[in-house]
Design a protein around this motif. Sequence first.
Motif, PDB file in Angstrom:
ATOM      1  N   ILE A   1       0.872  -1.372  -0.006  1.00 54.11           N
ATOM      2  CA  ILE A   1      -0.140  -0.098   0.063  1.00 54.11           C
ATOM      3  C   ILE A   1       0.869   1.311   0.041  1.00 54.11           C
ATOM      4  O   ILE A   1       1.632   1.338   0.879  1.00 54.11           O
ATOM      5  N   GLY A   2       0.535   2.032  -1.007  1.00 49.68           N
ATOM      6  CA  GLY A   2       1.237   3.487  -0.798  1.00 49.68           C
ATOM      7  C   GLY A   2       0.379   4.384  -0.216  1.00 49.68           C
ATOM      8  O   GLY A   2      -0.884   4.467  -0.310  1.00 49.68           O
ATOM      9  N   ILE A   3       1.106   5.303   0.578  1.00 50.61           N
ATOM     10  CA  ILE A   3       0.113   6.352   1.356  1.00 50.61           C
ATOM     11  C   ILE A   3       0.666   7.580   0.900  1.00 50.61           C
ATOM     12  O   ILE A   3       1.921   8.079   0.742  1.00 50.61           O
ATOM     13  N   VAL A   4      -0.303   8.512   0.292  1.00 50.26           N
ATOM     14  CA  VAL A   4      -0.044   9.653  -0.353  1.00 50.26           C
ATOM     15  C   VAL A   4      -0.661  10.896   0.355  1.00 50.26           C
ATOM     16  O   VAL A   4      -1.958  10.610   0.538  1.00 50.26           O
ATOM     17  N   GLY A   5      -0.129  11.953   0.462  1.00 51.53           N
ATOM     18  CA  GLY A   5      -0.912  13.363   0.739  1.00 51.53           C
ATOM     19  C   GLY A   5       0.063  14.458   1.257  1.00 51.53           C
ATOM     20  O   GLY A   5       1.235  14.161   1.230  1.00 51.53           O
TER      21      GLY A   5
ATOM     22  N   ARG B   1       4.903   3.405  -7.957  1.00 55.95           N
ATOM     23  CA  ARG B   1       4.244   3.088  -9.258  1.00 55.95           C
ATOM     24  C   ARG B   1       3.912   1.675  -9.273  1.00 55.95           C
ATOM     25  O   ARG B   1       2.836   1.030  -9.733  1.00 55.95           O
ATOM     26  N   ASP B   2       4.660   0.637  -8.497  1.00 49.71           N
ATOM     27  CA  ASP B   2       4.615  -0.649  -8.402  1.00 49.71           C
ATOM     28  C   ASP B   2       3.671  -1.278  -7.008  1.00 49.71           C
ATOM     29  O   ASP B   2       3.506  -2.500  -6.785  1.00 49.71           O
ATOM     30  N   MET B   3       3.251  -0.207  -6.507  1.00 50.81           N
ATOM     31  CA  MET B   3       2.313  -0.617  -5.215  1.00 50.81           C
ATOM     32  C   MET B   3       1.146  -1.261  -5.663  1.00 50.81           C
ATOM     33  O   MET B   3       0.366  -1.005  -7.015  1.00 50.81           O
ATOM     34  N   ASP B   4       0.347  -2.281  -4.966  1.00 50.60           N
ATOM     35  CA  ASP B   4      -0.707  -2.761  -5.284  1.00 50.60           C
ATOM     36  C   ASP B   4      -1.926  -1.806  -5.190  1.00 50.60           C
ATOM     37  O   ASP B   4      -2.918  -1.975  -5.973  1.00 50.60           O
ATOM     38  N   ARG B   5      -1.770  -0.899  -4.391  1.00 51.30           N
ATOM     39  CA  ARG B   5      -2.845   0.087  -4.216  1.00 51.30           C
ATOM     40  C   ARG B   5      -2.149   1.260  -3.444  1.00 51.30           C
ATOM     41  O   ARG B   5      -1.218   1.163  -3.046  1.00 51.30           O
ATOM     42  N   ILE B   6      -2.930   2.517  -3.875  1.00 49.90           N
ATOM     43  CA  ILE B   6      -2.400   3.866  -3.278  1.00 49.90           C
ATOM     44  C   ILE B   6      -3.473   4.444  -2.662  1.00 49.90           C
ATOM     45  O   ILE B   6      -4.552   4.818  -3.384  1.00 49.90           O
TER      46      ILE B   6
ATOM     47  N   ASP C   1      -8.517   5.774  -4.072  1.00 48.28           N
ATOM     48  CA  ASP C   1      -7.798   4.625  -3.417  1.00 48.28           C
ATOM     49  C   ASP C   1      -7.797   3.867  -4.826  1.00 48.28           C
ATOM     50  O   ASP C   1      -8.844   3.785  -5.537  1.00 48.28           O
ATOM     51  N   GLY C   2      -6.824   3.451  -5.102  1.00 46.02           N
ATOM     52  CA  GLY C   2      -6.453   2.773  -6.461  1.00 46.02           C
ATOM     53  C   GLY C   2      -4.904   2.591  -6.924  1.00 46.02           C
ATOM     54  O   GLY C   2      -4.221   2.849  -6.022  1.00 46.02           O
ATOM     55  N   THR C   3      -4.719   1.981  -7.982  1.00 49.78           N
ATOM     56  CA  THR C   3      -3.460   1.649  -8.509  1.00 49.78           C
ATOM     57  C   THR C   3      -2.823   3.028  -9.110  1.00 49.78           C
ATOM     58  O   THR C   3      -3.601   4.093  -9.386  1.00 49.78           O
TER      59      THR C   3
ATOM     60  N   LEU D   1      -4.427   7.975 -12.368  1.00 53.03           N
ATOM     61  CA  LEU D   1      -3.756   8.827 -13.152  1.00 53.03           C
ATOM     62  C   LEU D   1      -5.019   9.198 -14.057  1.00 53.03           C
ATOM     63  O   LEU D   1      -5.088  10.197 -15.060  1.00 53.03           O
ATOM     64  N   LYS D   2      -5.846   8.084 -14.501  1.00 54.19           N
ATOM     65  CA  LYS D   2      -6.926   8.099 -15.407  1.00 54.19           C
ATOM     66  C   LYS D   2      -7.822   9.187 -15.042  1.00 54.19           C
ATOM     67  O   LYS D   2      -8.530   9.809 -15.977  1.00 54.19           O
ATOM     68  N   ASN D   3      -8.075   9.466 -13.684  1.00 53.37           N
ATOM     69  CA  ASN D   3      -9.006  10.628 -13.150  1.00 53.37           C
ATOM     70  C   ASN D   3      -8.270  11.800 -13.303  1.00 53.37           C
ATOM     71  O   ASN D   3      -7.310  12.265 -12.330  1.00 53.37           O
TER      72      ASN D   3
END
Length: 583
Positions: free
Chosen positions: A370-374, A540-545, A556-558, A563-565
């Motif tokens: 899991i990637g954690i971003v903010g 980039r290679d995390m299962d989820r971010i 919540d997603g890959t 990036l599609k949103n």
Amino acid sequence: MNTIMKKEAIEIPNTPFAFIWFAIKPYKKWFFWAILFVLMSQFFSISQTYVFRRVVDSISIFWIMAIPSLLLLSFITRRSAGFLINYLTVYARTASIKKLFEHLSLHSLSYFNDRFSGALSSKVNDVGSNVAHMIVQFIYEILGVLFALALVVVILFSTKPILALIFISSVVILIPLNLVITRKQIKLSELMIATRSKLAGQVIDAVTNISAVQQYARRLFEIDRIDQAVREHREADARSDNFREKVILVNNIIVWAIIFAVIMYAFSFWSREIISAGQLIMVITLTLSFDSTLSRLGERINNLMESYGEMKEALSEITLPHSITDKLGAKKLEIKEGVVVFDKATFAYDNDPRKVFHNLSFNVKGGEKIGIVGTSGAGKTTLMKLLLRQHDLLGGGISIDEQDIRNVTQESLRENISVVPQEPMLFHRSIRENIMYGKLNASDQEMIEVAKKAQAHDFIETLPQRYNSLVGERGVKLSVGQRQRIAIARAFLKNAPILILDEATSALDSESEVAVQKALHALMEGKTVFAIAHRLSTLRDMDRILVFKDGQIVEDGTHRTLLKNKEGVYASFWSHQAGGFIK
């Protein structure tokens, strides 16, 4: 995994006298034998004055030989007491420090965040020193002196009751008087100790952050702050010391009057041939020998009360109840899959009405990365501290493999989680000790292997003492990147099923980062991973971010799906990166 077992928490008394007994209880045999020898020494010493009287009144070889015999017995018993008290105070002092550290180490992270680490260390050492000091004072200056006074009263009473009554009157006046006066002395001592702790804390704080002091040219500012603390401590210390001197002066006047009265009465009895010359010399010798003891009775009580006040202040701080404790009968955490669930987790820091998280819920599968971003302040690092149970939730829960982390032991919880923090935490020890902190019984081969994986082995080999090189306080002898690689090696060695990477590669150069990322990918295999990062390319290679904003998960997603949103928060972060970091 580290197999060192948790030390069971022992309830520590929070009052000085109870704590002293707690410290000496394992060595009580030494304590009571020391008291016996001190009392015997006083008996042999006081008895010599009686022998002097017999020598003067009726010179004989028996009484002449009694003097060196009593002197020898006094020496032997006093030195026996000295050896016993030495052992007792050393063992009691060191045991006190150990027990206090055991209790201190169980406090929550919030407890340490609100206090100077240097001041806490000083308080632990102060308690240990005062335990030893008060044991000596109690045996020698309280029990020993009271026993000697009792012997003097008996001898004087056998000579002439009026002499004993005059002498007793001094004790009757001095002891209650000094006990009343010392109430004020305790308050003055506590103020002196508090200002001393404040001064020590400010000095340690400035020295610890000396780089910032120099970089911001704030040397004079820090000197002014310390000068203010110095003035406060100096005033409090002077008031305490001057009050002590006033007490001694009052005692001197009272004792002088009492001794003058005893000697004049004794002289009057001798001049009327009521007592012998030997008895007169005995009375004068006894009373003069207690001049210093009685005059400084207040000082002795004051010293005792000062030690008492210092211990009271320190114990009140150290022995505060633990805010995070294991439940009665808490079991060890057993991890099979590594599933982590945050269920309506709510949290706020102490005395802060703002909630960091409110009803936060998400699931992480076993072995999921899991990637954690903010943005800064979004609660990313706090989230990991909650998982480690360094803080407790206000509401909701956190579970690992369906085990609420509040129902398992803190030690077993943290044994199953490896952490590579943003600020590497290194001890002022060797590189070997710092790496092997992850697994205390690891072999040298294991240590070297993880150092290679963390890209640390090569630079370690260039150091004069290689793996035995000291890193300095907090690792100051190493660069930030080198410190971080040591921390990564430590996490490799621990090999726990859950891994937290808090900006684990933020301080590495590009070449080292590529190599370490490969090693981290190998380390992450089969583990549940939480990776906090501002450099989004590392996720980039995390299962989820999970994207956090104001304490809530807003996306919540890959990497690809987020990036599609184009209007999403993550896509905004990505498009606004400079060199791979969130602006």
